[in-house]
Design an enzyme around this catalytic site. Structure first.
Site, PDB file in Angstrom:
ATOM      1  N   ASP A 116      30.954  37.220  39.287  1.00 21.80           N
ATOM      2  CA  ASP A 116      32.660  37.054  38.474  1.00 21.80           C
ATOM      3  C   ASP A 116      32.992  37.588  37.790  1.00 21.80           C
ATOM      4  O   ASP A 116      33.003  36.745  36.411  1.00 21.80           O
ATOM      5  CB  ASP A 116      33.397  35.690  39.642  1.00 21.80           C
ATOM      6  CG  ASP A 116      33.878  35.453  38.617  1.00 21.80           C
ATOM      7  OD1 ASP A 116      34.679  34.083  39.189  1.00 21.80           O
ATOM      8  OD2 ASP A 116      35.294  36.185  39.156  1.00 21.80           O
ATOM      9  N   ASP A 166      39.109  41.633  38.491  1.00 27.59           N
ATOM     10  CA  ASP A 166      38.802  40.454  39.477  1.00 27.59           C
ATOM     11  C   ASP A 166      37.743  40.099  40.364  1.00 27.59           C
ATOM     12  O   ASP A 166      38.065  40.040  40.932  1.00 27.59           O
ATOM     13  CB  ASP A 166      39.715  39.261  39.555  1.00 27.59           C
ATOM     14  CG  ASP A 166      39.338  38.053  39.122  1.00 27.59           C
ATOM     15  OD1 ASP A 166      39.808  36.361  39.358  1.00 27.59           O
ATOM     16  OD2 ASP A 166      37.203  37.602  39.215  1.00 27.59           O
TER      17      ASP A 166
END
Ligand SMILES: CCOC(=O)c1ccc(CN)cc1
Length: 330
Positions: A34, A218
């Site tokens: 992430d 992201d």
């Protein structure tokens, strides 16, 4: 050193899971890499049983190289209102054969229902900047910040794919994974994210419209969340599209063929195929589909998530004093 690890998509590419090895002997867990957060946390032997439904567990008591970080704790909540928290150990963590000793491994003693429900996700590996790490009272470094000291280059790359397994590479830029040249733009890490400026967009074959907005790269967010005006403009070109308040975004008939969406990133262009934007059905008949581009309203910046990233080869370059993002076609 350098290494490469698998990025295996769950259904509809909702997230990509990467096997990592923790402890001695190695315990393999599948985590969500992430780039929008900075905690490495995992389901563990200390996670309450009623919060575990199929996940693999890290058991520090079975690792000869684990040691508890006395008095340390962590607590994190994500943009989708999911959350987790717990205590902290140090142990050896290998990602793609790059092994780092003394890495802070955050062990969950609480996880929200969304994590419990996802049996294939054993935790998160945060690769944003360490300034966002939530360990208290002493903040910890991300696995990448620790690895950058021994990697041949302080870089990692994302080659995510549509409905297929891709790779995350560390310390190396593999020329076989992209076509043409890599265009670099400066990243602004002052808020702890891989934040960068966008210069405009175009819908289908229409003329490019300049628009200045910023966003974060992201890998841990499924969709592409863009300014409301841009999103409204896009769905004007999708047959039968409408903003569905109860679904929480733009939906359209699954038979619609959404046009491509072109994102301007500095001097370069990222083309997201319309097929990626026909994200997934919301009903069991497959009649109504949810858009892969949605509004970033209320966040304060755009989120360039997997729907966009999987259309590119992306370089996360943490060259000291000037982080950069590299973008290439593939
Ligand atoms: C379905 C289990 O995964 C999550 O809830 C999740 C994953 C990643 C992030 C970080 N953007 C937040 C929640």
């Amino acid at each position: 050193s350098s290494g490469s690890a698998l990025a295996d998509p769950e259904q509809n590419d909702i997230q990509y899971l990467t096997p990592i090895q923790i402890g001695t002997p190695p315990q393999t867990l599948n985590v969500d890499v992430d780039s929008g957060s900075s905690d490495l946390w995992v389901f563990s032997s200390e996670t309450p049983e009623d919060s575990v439904q199929g996940q693999a567990l890290y058991d520090p008591s079975k690792s000869s190289t684990s040691e508890e970080v006395q008095g340390a704790s962590w607590q994190i909540s994500y943009g989708d209102q999911s959350s987790s928290g717990g205590v902290v150990y140090r142990d050896t963590v290998a990602v793609g054969n790059v092994s780092i000793k003394g890495q802070a491994v955050e062990v969950a003693t609480t996880v929200s229902a969304q994590f419990t429900r996802d049996a294939s996700n054993d935790g998160l590996l945060g690769l944003a900047f360490s300034s966002l790490n939530t360990v208290s009272p002493q903040q910890e470094s991300t696995w990448f910040d620790n690895a950058a000291k021994v990697l041949d280059h302080p870089v990692w790359t994302a080659d995510l794919k549509y409905h297929a397994a891709g790779t995350y590479d560390f310390g190396v830029i593999d020329k076989s994974k992209y076509a043409g040249k890599i265009t670099y733009v400066n990243a602004n890490s002052s808020d702890g994210f891989w934040m960068f400026d966008m210069s405009g967009y175009s819908v289908g074959n229409s003329t490019f419209k300049t628009a200045q907005f910023q966003g974060i790269a992201d890998t841990g967010t499924t969709l592409a969340l863009l300014p409301e005006q841009v999103v409204r403009d896009y769905y004007r070109s999708v047959r039968g599209a409408k903003l569905d308040y109860f679904q929480g975004g733009y939906v359209f008939p699954c038979g619609a063929r959404p046009p491509n969406f072109v994102l301007g990133i500095g001097p370069t262009r990222l083309t997201i195929p319309g097929t990626y934007i026909n994200y997934a059905p919301i009903d069991s008949f497959g009649r109504t589909c949810f858009g892969g581009i949605q509004s970033d309203d209320g966040i304060g910046f755009s989120i360039i998530g997997d729907v966009a990233l999987k259309a590119a080869f992306v370089v996360f370059d943490a060259t000291p004093d000037q982080p950069r993002l590299g973008w290439a076609s593939k």
